[in-house]
Design a protein around this motif. Structure first.
Motif, PDB file in Angstrom:
ATOM      1  N   THR A 142       9.652  -1.295   6.294  1.00 16.29           N
ATOM      2  CA  THR A 142       9.448  -0.332   7.371  1.00 16.29           C
ATOM      3  C   THR A 142       9.108   1.003   6.734  1.00 16.29           C
ATOM      4  N   ASP A 202       5.616  -3.518   8.080  1.00 15.25           N
ATOM      5  CA  ASP A 202       4.770  -4.381   7.246  1.00 15.25           C
ATOM      6  C   ASP A 202       5.487  -5.713   7.037  1.00 15.25           C
ATOM      7  N   LEU A 258      -1.783   1.814   2.610  1.00 18.42           N
ATOM      8  CA  LEU A 258      -1.773   0.496   3.239  1.00 18.42           C
ATOM      9  C   LEU A 258      -3.211   0.034   3.399  1.00 18.42           C
ATOM     10  N   LEU A 284       0.800  -6.172  10.394  1.00 13.38           N
ATOM     11  CA  LEU A 284       1.197  -4.771  10.525  1.00 13.38           C
ATOM     12  C   LEU A 284       1.432  -4.420  11.993  1.00 13.38           C
ATOM     13  N   THR A 285       2.458  -3.618  12.208  1.00 13.81           N
ATOM     14  CA  THR A 285       2.671  -2.978  13.503  1.00 13.81           C
ATOM     15  C   THR A 285       2.649  -1.477  13.263  1.00 13.81           C
ATOM     16  N   VAL A 286       1.736  -0.783  13.923  1.00 13.89           N
ATOM     17  CA  VAL A 286       1.506   0.630  13.648  1.00 13.89           C
ATOM     18  C   VAL A 286       1.792   1.436  14.905  1.00 13.89           C
ATOM     19  N   TYR A 287       2.554   2.542  14.710  1.00 13.76           N
ATOM     20  CA  TYR A 287       2.853   3.458  15.809  1.00 13.76           C
ATOM     21  C   TYR A 287       2.627   4.885  15.302  1.00 13.76           C
ATOM     22  N   THR A 307      -0.557  -3.882  17.340  1.00 12.09           N
ATOM     23  CA  THR A 307      -0.363  -5.102  16.544  1.00 12.09           C
ATOM     24  C   THR A 307      -1.680  -5.831  16.280  1.00 12.09           C
ATOM     25  N   VAL A 346       5.340   2.299  10.552  1.00  9.41           N
ATOM     26  CA  VAL A 346       4.612   1.068  10.233  1.00  9.41           C
ATOM     27  C   VAL A 346       5.618  -0.007   9.845  1.00  9.41           C
ATOM     28  N   VAL A 381       4.249   8.803  11.865  1.00  4.29           N
ATOM     29  CA  VAL A 381       3.765   7.422  11.779  1.00  4.29           C
ATOM     30  C   VAL A 381       4.924   6.480  11.466  1.00  4.29           C
ATOM     31  N   VAL A 427      -5.572   2.824  17.001  1.00  5.92           N
ATOM     32  CA  VAL A 427      -4.278   3.474  16.846  1.00  5.92           C
ATOM     33  C   VAL A 427      -4.151   4.534  17.941  1.00  5.92           C
TER      34      VAL A 427
END
Length: 389
Positions: A187, A178, A231, A157-160, A152, A176, A174, A145
């Protein structure tokens, strides 16, 4: 005579230690190949590797110590027979019984070590192994992260995160996405987050605080506020295909097993109850096997003293394999509810102890096996069958 006992114990201890180290190294190398994806994918250091193997060792030692004790006694007396030392001792008036103290002491020490490992060493090793593996996965997640980057690498999951601290696992601002569920997409937005782990359950998860969940389903959008949202990440993906399942009875401590038994298993399955009963008997039957197999190896070495050492070693390992098959078959029958766990775990020891007693009586009466005669008889029998065919 004390000098003879010291030399016997010294040689048996060295042979047993070498055997134990060799067996353990082979097993750990095999496990290393099994976990190679985990090690290569997470940049595990040599120190981490040593720790993991140290924690795994007690799980295997409970079975390796009995066979190493058996080999220590067998190979020592087999060597003495090949070098005609046993004949010299008999010529000097030393029978079988004065030779027993050294094998007995080695067997008792191996049994005591196995008891300690079975009661507390196994759970200590497996708990630390799980903690270390989960911590490695958590650190990998924290590193992945990266601040200001849409990540990705986690399935579904896409995590920022605008900012992240790999050391503490803290995340700021954050976002995310999902998409792990096929029909819905969520989201999640939160000002604070943290990457945490639970070694008991073998899980790594992201805990989000004071945020909102925007869920889209059937063309409609719903918004839910939360104080804490968890999560759970896919550990199989994080660990390169290696799975951390719930703790099995064979990984538990003696106190945990006794607690489960005393609490009535709290709605556990019948199969789980049987495995706990099996494990309770196993924690003492295997330490007792050190004494049983140690005594069994002594007359076996006398019987095989006319055989070459390499064939004698194969014969010794073959008898242990027979013991292991007997034990494993009994455990399988006990887990299926066909026989009682006590019978399954203790019957091999009883059978091999009776065989050891008979063997010692034969050795004391100097009724040894003549392998030349046995070999000639087998060849003659095979030749007669070939002629009949």
């Amino acid at each position: 005579m004390p000098l003879l006992q010291r030399e016997l114990f010294k040689e048996m201890g060295i042979v047993a230690s070498i055997s134990l180290g060799g067996f353990l190294s082979l097993i750990l190398l095999g496990r290393l190949l099994q976990l190679r994806d985990l090690f290569m994918g997470q940049g595990v250091t040599f120190f981490d590797l040593v720790k993991l193997f140290t924690y795994l060792s007690p799980f295997f030692l409970i079975m390796l110590i009995p066979v190493s004790c058996m080999l220590g006694v067998f190979l020592t007396f087999l060597r003495m027979g090949a070098d005609r030392e046993l004949i010299s001792l008999r010529a000097g008036g030393v029978s079988l019984w004065p030779l027993l103290p050294a094998p007995l002491l080695l067997s008792l020490l191996c049994s005591a070590l196995t008891v300690w490992i079975s009661l507390s060493g196994i759970s200590w090793g497996m708990d630390n192994f799980r903690n270390t593996v989960v911590e490695l996965a958590r650190n990998k997640t924290s590193v992945n992260v990266q601040p200001g980057v849409f990540n990705t690498s986690f399935p579904g999951l896409t995590v920022y995160a605008r900012q992240s601290d790999p050391g503490s696992g803290a995340l700021l601002d954050v976002f995310v996405l999902d998409s792990s569920r096929s029909k819905t997409r969520a989201t999640i937005v939160a000002p604070l987050g943290r990457i945490e782990s639970d070694s008991e359950r073998g899980q790594v998860f992201v805990r989000l605080e004071d945020g909102h969940v925007y869920r889209e389903e059937g063309g409609e959008l719903s918004v839910i506020s939360f104080e804490s949202y968890i999560l759970s990440l896919d550990m199989t993906r994080l660990l390169g295909g290696f799975e951390l399942k719930d703790k099995a009875p064979k990984e538990m401590s003696w106190d945990d097993l006794r607690t489960l038994k005393g609490d009535g298993f709290e709605d556990r399955s019948v199969n789980f109850q049987r495995r706990v009963d099996i494990e309770l008997h196993k924690r003492f039957s295997l330490p007792a096997a050190c004494i049983v197999l140690g005594f069994f190896a002594l007359p076996l070495a006398f019987f095989f003293q006319g055989m070459k050492r390499q064939f004698g070693l194969i014969a010794c390992l073959g008898t242990f394999f027979l013991y292991y098959v007997f034990l494993s078959g009994g455990m399988a029958l006990a887990e299926g509810g066909i026989i009682a766990p006590a019978l399954a775990l203790w019957l091999p020891n009883v059978v091999f102890m009776l065989a050891a007693g008979i063997g010692m009586w034969l050795v004391a009466a100097e009724k040894e096996v003549n392998f030349q005669v046995l070999r000639s008889w087998m060849l003659r029998t095979v030749g007669m069958k070939g002629a009949d065919a």
